[in-house]
Design a protein around this motif. Structure first.
Motif, mmCIF file in Angstrom:
data_model
loop_
_atom_site.group_PDB
_atom_site.id
_atom_site.type_symbol
_atom_site.label_atom_id
_atom_site.label_comp_id
_atom_site.label_asym_id
_atom_site.label_seq_id
_atom_site.Cartn_x
_atom_site.Cartn_y
_atom_site.Cartn_z
ATOM 1 N N ASN A 14 6.541 -4.650 0.210
ATOM 2 C CA ASN A 14 7.206 -5.215 1.451
ATOM 3 C C ASN A 14 6.001 -6.017 2.327
ATOM 4 O O ASN A 14 6.222 -6.725 3.257
ATOM 5 C CB ASN A 14 7.890 -4.807 2.303
ATOM 6 N N VAL A 15 4.815 -5.804 2.136
ATOM 7 C CA VAL A 15 3.746 -6.527 3.118
ATOM 8 C C VAL A 15 3.282 -7.692 2.954
ATOM 9 O O VAL A 15 3.234 -8.140 1.572
ATOM 10 C CB VAL A 15 2.596 -5.521 2.827
ATOM 11 N N ARG A 16 3.488 -8.692 3.582
ATOM 12 C CA ARG A 16 3.429 -9.947 3.619
ATOM 13 C C ARG A 16 2.219 -10.675 4.292
ATOM 14 O O ARG A 16 1.646 -11.559 4.112
ATOM 15 C CB ARG A 16 4.643 -10.960 4.022
ATOM 16 N N THR A 17 1.529 -9.680 5.104
ATOM 17 C CA THR A 17 0.191 -9.933 6.011
ATOM 18 C C THR A 17 -0.938 -10.031 4.951
ATOM 19 O O THR A 17 -0.781 -8.752 4.214
ATOM 20 C CB THR A 17 0.410 -9.287 7.333
ATOM 21 N N PRO A 18 -1.758 -10.511 5.432
ATOM 22 C CA PRO A 18 -3.243 -10.358 4.737
ATOM 23 C C PRO A 18 -3.467 -8.766 4.776
ATOM 24 O O PRO A 18 -3.424 -8.241 5.978
ATOM 25 C CB PRO A 18 -4.159 -11.233 5.105
ATOM 26 N N ALA A 19 -4.209 -8.386 4.112
ATOM 27 C CA ALA A 19 -4.610 -6.917 3.897
ATOM 28 C C ALA A 19 -5.979 -6.813 2.962
ATOM 29 O O ALA A 19 -6.403 -7.423 2.199
ATOM 30 C CB ALA A 19 -3.611 -5.992 3.062
ATOM 31 N N LEU A 20 -6.918 -6.010 3.889
ATOM 32 C CA LEU A 20 -8.221 -5.790 3.490
ATOM 33 C C LEU A 20 -8.261 -4.131 3.372
ATOM 34 O O LEU A 20 -8.138 -3.325 4.396
ATOM 35 C CB LEU A 20 -9.510 -5.999 4.439
ATOM 36 N N ILE A 21 -8.610 -3.638 2.006
ATOM 37 C CA ILE A 21 -8.582 -2.248 1.818
ATOM 38 C C ILE A 21 -10.331 -1.972 1.521
ATOM 39 O O ILE A 21 -10.856 -2.412 0.596
ATOM 40 C CB ILE A 21 -7.816 -1.728 0.559
ATOM 41 N N VAL A 22 -10.792 -1.010 2.489
ATOM 42 C CA VAL A 22 -12.113 -0.589 2.603
ATOM 43 C C VAL A 22 -12.303 0.670 2.122
ATOM 44 O O VAL A 22 -11.854 1.642 2.568
ATOM 45 C CB VAL A 22 -12.917 -1.048 4.031
ATOM 46 N N GLU A 23 -13.121 0.868 0.847
ATOM 47 C CA GLU A 23 -13.504 2.124 0.288
ATOM 48 C C GLU A 23 -14.784 2.553 0.512
ATOM 49 O O GLU A 23 -15.758 1.440 0.380
ATOM 50 C CB GLU A 23 -12.957 2.207 -1.024
ATOM 51 N N GLY A 24 -15.190 4.035 0.591
ATOM 52 C CA GLY A 24 -16.444 4.127 0.543
ATOM 53 C C GLY A 24 -16.785 4.624 -0.996
ATOM 54 O O GLY A 24 -15.969 5.384 -1.612
ATOM 55 N N SER A 25 -17.850 4.368 -1.616
ATOM 56 C CA SER A 25 -18.190 4.439 -2.924
ATOM 57 C C SER A 25 -18.108 6.039 -3.203
ATOM 58 O O SER A 25 -17.872 6.570 -4.555
ATOM 59 C CB SER A 25 -19.447 3.646 -3.591
ATOM 60 N N LEU A 26 -18.603 6.665 -2.245
ATOM 61 C CA LEU A 26 -18.828 8.247 -2.331
ATOM 62 C C LEU A 26 -17.530 9.056 -1.565
ATOM 63 O O LEU A 26 -17.696 10.318 -1.684
ATOM 64 C CB LEU A 26 -20.190 8.645 -1.938
ATOM 65 N N ALA B 84 -20.974 5.332 1.281
ATOM 66 C CA ALA B 84 -20.308 5.716 2.045
ATOM 67 C C ALA B 84 -19.158 6.601 1.448
ATOM 68 O O ALA B 84 -18.789 6.532 0.292
ATOM 69 C CB ALA B 84 -19.522 4.555 3.019
ATOM 70 N N GLY B 85 -18.797 7.587 2.485
ATOM 71 C CA GLY B 85 -17.688 8.772 2.076
ATOM 72 C C GLY B 85 -16.339 8.193 2.650
ATOM 73 O O GLY B 85 -16.056 7.106 2.629
ATOM 74 N N HIS B 86 -15.690 9.059 3.246
ATOM 75 C CA HIS B 86 -14.343 8.899 3.863
ATOM 76 C C HIS B 86 -14.313 8.382 5.057
ATOM 77 O O HIS B 86 -13.416 7.815 5.502
ATOM 78 C CB HIS B 86 -13.559 10.339 3.753
ATOM 79 N N TYR B 87 -15.407 8.071 5.925
ATOM 80 C CA TYR B 87 -15.604 7.562 7.250
ATOM 81 C C TYR B 87 -16.721 6.331 7.105
ATOM 82 O O TYR B 87 -17.443 6.615 8.010
ATOM 83 C CB TYR B 87 -15.978 8.511 8.068
ATOM 84 N N PRO B 88 -16.286 5.483 6.471
ATOM 85 C CA PRO B 88 -17.318 4.276 6.342
ATOM 86 C C PRO B 88 -17.539 3.783 7.805
ATOM 87 O O PRO B 88 -18.706 3.304 8.124
ATOM 88 C CB PRO B 88 -16.402 3.421 5.276
#
Length: 277
Positions: A208-220, A251-255
């Protein structure tokens, strides 16, 4: 300067800085708005930034009826309304990433975009093969133990594990503040209840999300065997073209705390595209 807003169930603490389009920063469980201490001043150079202490955390009320992502989403929307300068881009870390998903789906007039940092936004399942990953296995057991036993020591060990490699210059002080806060029984109780809150409510709203979204992950990030795959699965559950994934190497869980410059660079590119049009 800390300001406060009353919402059903308690009082939320927040601080603001800067002028321009509104950006609201929400941290993860067991933390406080201090998690964004390196991010807020950089963003405030061109935006009005509000950093919020989640219910049960920081300077917000310690005791609340419940601590779900849906509850947190309602709090964040209340902050946007209170500041009366929306629509806002919501930045949510971990549990707050799921809350940002819900807020964007529920009230797109108030949320113009979401940036989710290492978000827990989908129902999680553990495959037997996942346990072959030593990093994932250790992180999962430490998280589970902290939530089950309310152990500040186990949570500290989880944080130590969730920050592989680079640490902030003030790491010792930051860890000490977290430990001191979670030494308060009500604050630890909030962490435990958040930890037991499944992200199914957020996962149900991804479509249901219609707004732009950026998902940032840490590789580690030890919370997933394959952080990029987790981010891509979140985007795949959104409508086509809504989301994108970025991965910060090392990065880990706290980029945002380990690699603030790289994280802010991604944020600013997203904000420039979606708030200046």
């Amino acid at each position: 300067m800390t300001e406060f807003i009353s919402v059903p169930g308690g009082t939320l603490a927040y601080e603001t800085a800067g002028e321009g389009p509104l950006v609201v920063l929400a941290h993860g469980m067991g933390d406080s708005r201090a998690a964004y201490r390196f991010v807020l001043p950089r963003l405030a150079a061109g935006y009005r930034v509000a950093a919020v202490d989640l219910r049960g955390c920081g300077e917000s009320s310690a005791t609340w009826p419940s601590y779900s992502r849906t509850d947190i989403a309602g709090d964040l929307l209340a902050v946007i309304r209170h500041l009366d300068s929306g629509p806002a881009v919501l930045v949510g870390h971990s549990i707050s990433g799921g809350a940002a998903t819900i807020a964007a789906a529920q009230d797109p007039d108030l949320v113009r975009g979401v940036i989710e940092l290492a978000p827990f936004t989908r129902a999680q399942s553990i495959a037997f093969g996942d346990l072959r990953s030593k990093s994932y296995r250790k992180g999962a057991f430490l998280l589970l133990g902290a939530a089950l036993f309310g152990s500040v020591g186990l949570w500290s060990r989880y944080l130590d594990h969730a920050y592989p490699g680079r640490r902030p210059a003030d790491w010792t002080d930051r860890l000490g503040r977290v430990r001191a806060t979670l030494g308060e029984p009500d604050r630890m109780r909030a962490l435990r209840k958040m930890g037991r809150s499944a992200p199914t409510d957020a996962g149900a709203q991804l479509g249901n999300v219609r707004t732009p979204a950026l998902i940032v992950e840490g590789s580690l990030d030890p919370d997933w065997v394959d952080p990029r795959a987790e981010g891509e699965a979140i985007v795949a559950a959104m409508p086509a073209g809504v989301g994108e994934v970025a991965v910060i190497e090392g990065a880990g869980h706290y980029p945002h705390d380990q690699y603030p410059e790289e994280t802010v660079s991604l944020m600013l590119a997203f904000l420039e595209t979606h708030t200046r049009a």
